[in-house]
Enzyme design. Structure first.
Site, PDB file in Angstrom:
ATOM      1  CG  HIS A 171      72.409  50.843  32.707  1.00  0.00           C
ATOM      2  ND1 HIS A 171      71.050  50.909  32.776  1.00  0.00           N
ATOM      3  CD2 HIS A 171      72.871  51.891  33.430  1.00  0.00           C
ATOM      4  CE1 HIS A 171      70.695  51.963  33.504  1.00  0.00           C
ATOM      5  NE2 HIS A 171      71.781  52.559  33.920  1.00  0.00           N
ATOM      6  CG  HIS A 222      68.344  54.989  35.447  1.00  0.00           C
ATOM      7  ND1 HIS A 222      68.354  55.810  34.334  1.00  0.00           N
ATOM      8  CD2 HIS A 222      69.636  54.809  35.799  1.00  0.00           C
ATOM      9  CE1 HIS A 222      69.613  56.125  34.052  1.00  0.00           C
ATOM     10  NE2 HIS A 222      70.396  55.535  34.909  1.00  0.00           N
TER      11      HIS A 222
END
Ligand code: ADP
Ligand code: ADP
Ligand code: MG
Ligand code: MG
Ligand code: MG
Ligand code: MG
Lengths: 209, 328, 328, 209
Positions: free
Chosen positions: C56, C214
């Protein structure tokens, strides 16, 4: 000479010729450039086409100048500055010229010379000049020999087409294709192709007048 | 083509509108023709103007602001802007100390800026950025200007902000150019909205080595290999160009082309830093991220600048733009 | 899979090494177990700790530094970190004022942080971020934490820096969470290095609406449509959740998932800003860029936070991290 | 009971079973999760396998605890915290238990209860618990009925397999699959599948002792 009424149909004919060949031109500039040449040219032509009402009011010197300024401020890219310069220079040269073979040759030559100067380029570098210069040479020799209109126009088309095709096997030494080295061989230059298409349309349109 | 756009005709205008809206505290956007200017430019400061095709964001619009550019002229995607943009931008931001154009060495950029410069009737100079060492120095068109441009703009921007005159800015810009070398590798092509398809095809086990920033193919196709190998090729070319000596201080910039995650860019940073540190070179500043992009191209470039006290001081000087900000 | 890596085993470690090297002036990287801590943490300041799977970036490691996090614990790619990472990070940065964990609401993150918290013998609180409105409020696991996390970390980080105590930080964190809503759309999947292939298949004319971060599929597949339509769906869901009234001040954050060019993110900003401004809402701050990414996923999310004077003041307070920096 | 020498071959057998099914498990977690479950599990198992020399020195309580701590600090993700908690809880429970059917049932049940508590989940939510709980129930009833070893082990496998398969048609209310709503139906839960594979290997290995 102030009759520029032949310009609007000529511009329209050029536009449709480029649109008809859009995919091919795009593929040429994608192969050894960045792919935007046809978009740039069409954007410029569209802007020029919007001037039609204005152009027919002008003498050919002012009309060429106006076209040049319009291409210059709408196309962008290498071709925008070059074609823009070409038309502006043609407009300047046209001030002192009649609209006959002699005058047209002088005006066109001034335009080509301005591209050579602006682009610091010459024949054999795999650019639009490989179309434009042979046409200039053909015009110059036809003027000297006082060739008839049909011959002149047919020679323009031959010179443009041969010139365009000559770029295929060249190494590029100017423009984006120069970055590719040997990989640029085997591809026709996009600017050479559009110049050839435009010159052929002009020859065809002039033959009708 | 999958893009968050409303149409290929309107993407540039809408994107610039969003940029202008998001950063209205520091910049102003002129629609007709397109250019972005800095708000609150001090009097009698050399006006720094850059520009180039869109699609490299945040370059150059994102670098307009205090301590960097006074104006940026975005062209269509990957298409150099037109002379009227530069001319009008120059006329708007020039206020007594002249104009410095910072131009990436591409035929279109060079010629369009040249035409603008010829029409401009105030003192002006041009710094030509040609940091891409994937081409030989004597290449027929000269080398391309790539990610090193940001470094030129930051350092000269700080000097101009500090009051350096036009000649000094020009000289410093040339010095930064001569101290900077870059090279990049692409893992994928990008997709130009107007084209609707990737500019070039590339297989899953190939990379384009030595690419510019307009989605053109690179110097050569190579097999996809490890980051170690790729970084080695890039770093070696840069090293051979700049020939930094032991203890030389440098700025190391890893630039993403747009679609490569930060995770990979930092990995590349690690490998490149190792390469240079093993040669005794001192990495004193770094910049890692997507700054000079090619739309959604995957890949990155490495840029190295040899730094001296003056350049370091200007690099560290406060800057407040959309993309680079510190000290303010 | 085309990535700038040396191998799927080493990518995380090498990337963190690069991150640590590039930002050694502000952070320190602990290898065994993995965590990043802020350098020069003042005494007696509440320690802010966040973490989550890697992939991320810049979240969370890039948000460690003055005015934001004191430590970040990166797990494997998209895999929550383990309790020992959080525990050891907490023990290192806690210095008298207790620990505030900022946790994105995902089963793995929640449970691993919970275990760490149970083992920690100093005062501690947890702020659970659950800003993703693509799921109903009463969803069985609660809503996911997505791009709003950065806003929580910035505002609470500034409060902690200003001396707020643990209870005040916890309360402020909950307030920001309650004032924040996000929703995202994916145009492509991402490719997790260890998987070597895209996590999900998606056709050229589909998008995944309501995705997490994700690489999971979204709430539903939709036909690819204009940015106008997509932004409308996202903004409407956010608007219905937060119900901002006329003249409400807000922060508008457009977050890229990693592979979407800034050109498109600014275009989305423009459309989203129009949407809210048409409703009389005042956009007083904005943030556009790749902050909470899903590796090389294309797409973006919109986040809106209702701001009051306190939150504005803390948002504007100086921050110096790898990814966010101003005022310093 | 201190003989933990059966652990190393058991761990090796589990590792190879998971590796043999790696692609399938990965695809399951990709379909309705984020695809990392098998990588997480293999990372945890590899770390546990490295402990072999240490584990055989420990009694089963300490060995289970050690395994739990290792899984917890190496796996990450939802499954890491859950399996970690399970083994740590089993280790605690094992302190007071013999290594017989009764003891094993009590220990295993303590482990499953800790997952339920940590995950705030129960049977029917499309998680590993849909494998683990039916096995617990089977063990508990076989213990009550004092079933012979062959029956117990065969019942474990049946319960695990049926439990795993039951997740296919469920809506998910826990874990990442819950975000997908109806789209999660038709896919077996990855954690249920790995739990079933592990329990079946354990049953097979125990039958050899
Ligand atoms: N220095 C130059 N001299 C003459 N023609 C050039 C030069 N550089 C480029 N060109 C021409 O311009 C064409 C490319 O135009 P275009 O694609 O519109 O601009 P760009 O290269 O900036 O993307 C080339 O195909 C070539 O014919
Ligand atoms: N709350 C929960 N209770 C029980 N099991 C759960 C819970 N949440 C997730 N799981 C199990 O964990 C598995 C996912 O593990 P893994 O992929 O390693 O972690 P993550 O979901 O964090 O990526 C799911 O397939 C499911 O069986
Ligand atoms: Mg081009
Ligand atoms: Mg171009
Ligand atoms: Mg995960
Ligand atoms: Mg998973």
């Amino acid at each position: 000479m102030t009759d520029t009424s032949f310009l609007p149909p000529l511009i329209a004919a050029i536009q449709s010729e480029i649109i008809n060949n859009e995919a091919e031109i795009s593929a040429l500039d994608r192969a050894i450039g960045d792919g935007d040449h046809v978009t740039n040219l069409l954007r410029g032509l569209e802007a020029v086409a919007k001037l039609n009402d204005e152009l027919v009011q002008l003498d050919w010197s002012a009309a060429l100048m106006k076209i040049g300024m319009t291409l210059m401020s709408t196309m962008g890219g290498a071709s925008g500055s070059l074609l823009g310069s070409m038309f502006v220079s043609m407009g300047k040269a046209a001030k002192e010229q009649e609209l006959d073979l002699n005058g047209m040759t002088a005006v066109y030559s001034a335009g080509v010379e301005s591209i050579k100067a602006r682009g610091k380029a010459d024949i054999g570098e795999k650019t639009m000049l490989d179309t434009l210069i042979p046409v200039m040479q053909s015009l110059q020799s036809d003027t000297e020999q006082n060739a008839d209109k049909t011959t002149v126009l047919s020679n323009i088309k031959t010179a443009a087409t041969q010139g365009m095709q000559s770029t295929k096997d060249m190494l590029a030494t100017k423009g984006r294709a120069s970055f590719l080295g040997e990989r640029a061989r085997g591809h026709i230059d996009a600017g050479a192709r559009t110049s050839q298409l435009i010159l052929c349309v002009i020859a065809d349109e002039l033959s009708k007048i | 083509m999958k893009k968050l756009i409303n149409g290929v005709e309107s993407v540039l205008e809408e994107s610039l509108n969003g940029f202008a809206r998001a950063h209205s505290n520091i910049i102003q956007f002129n629609h007709q023709p397109h250019y972005v200017t800095r708000k609150n430019k001090p009097e009698n400061k050399v006006a720094l103007i850059s520009g180039g095709g869109a699609g490299h964001e945040p370059l150059h619009t994102g670098l307009v602001g205090k301590g960097m550019l006074d104006a940026a002229c975005p062209g269509q995607v990957f298409t150099s802007p037109t002379p009227d943009q530069m001319l009008m931008a120059a006329q708007e931001v020039e206020n007594g100390a002249g104009v410095l154009f910072i131009v990436k060495n591409y035929a279109g950029d060079v010629m369009n800026f040249e035409i603008a410069a010829e029409m401009l009737d105030c003192p002006h100079e041009t710094v030509l950025v040609n940091d891409d060492v994937s081409l030989p120095k004597n290449h027929s068109t000269g080398r391309r200007g790539v990610a090193g441009t940001l470094i030129v703009e930051k350092i000269v921007g700080a000097a101009a902000e500090a009051g350096a005159d036009l000649a000094a800015c020009k000289q410093l810009g040339d010095k930064v150019v001569n101290s900077t070398a870059s090279m990049g590798v692409a893992l994928t092509s990008c997709t130009v909205p107007a084209l609707g398809q990737p500019t070039f095809d590339i297989s899953d086990n190939e990379v384009e080595m030595g690419v510019g920033i307009h989605g053109e193919r690179g110097r050569e196709v190579m097999s996809l290999t490890t980051a170690d190998d790729l970084v080695h090729i890039l770093a070696k070319a840069i090293d051979e160009e700049l020939k930094p000596t032991k203890d030389q201080r440098v700025l190391l910039h890893i630039n993403g082309f747009g679609a490569t995650p930060l995770m990979e860019l930092y990995l590349v940073y690690d490998l490149a830093a190792q390469f240079f540190e093993e040669r005794g070179i001192k990495i004193v500043r770094s910049l890692v991220g997507n700054y000079t992009t090619s739309l959604d191209m995957a890949g990155c470039s490495i840029t190295l600048t040899l730094m001296d006290d003056e350049m370091l001081q200007y690099w560290d000087a406060p800057v407040h733009t959309a993309a680079l900000r510190w000290g303010i």
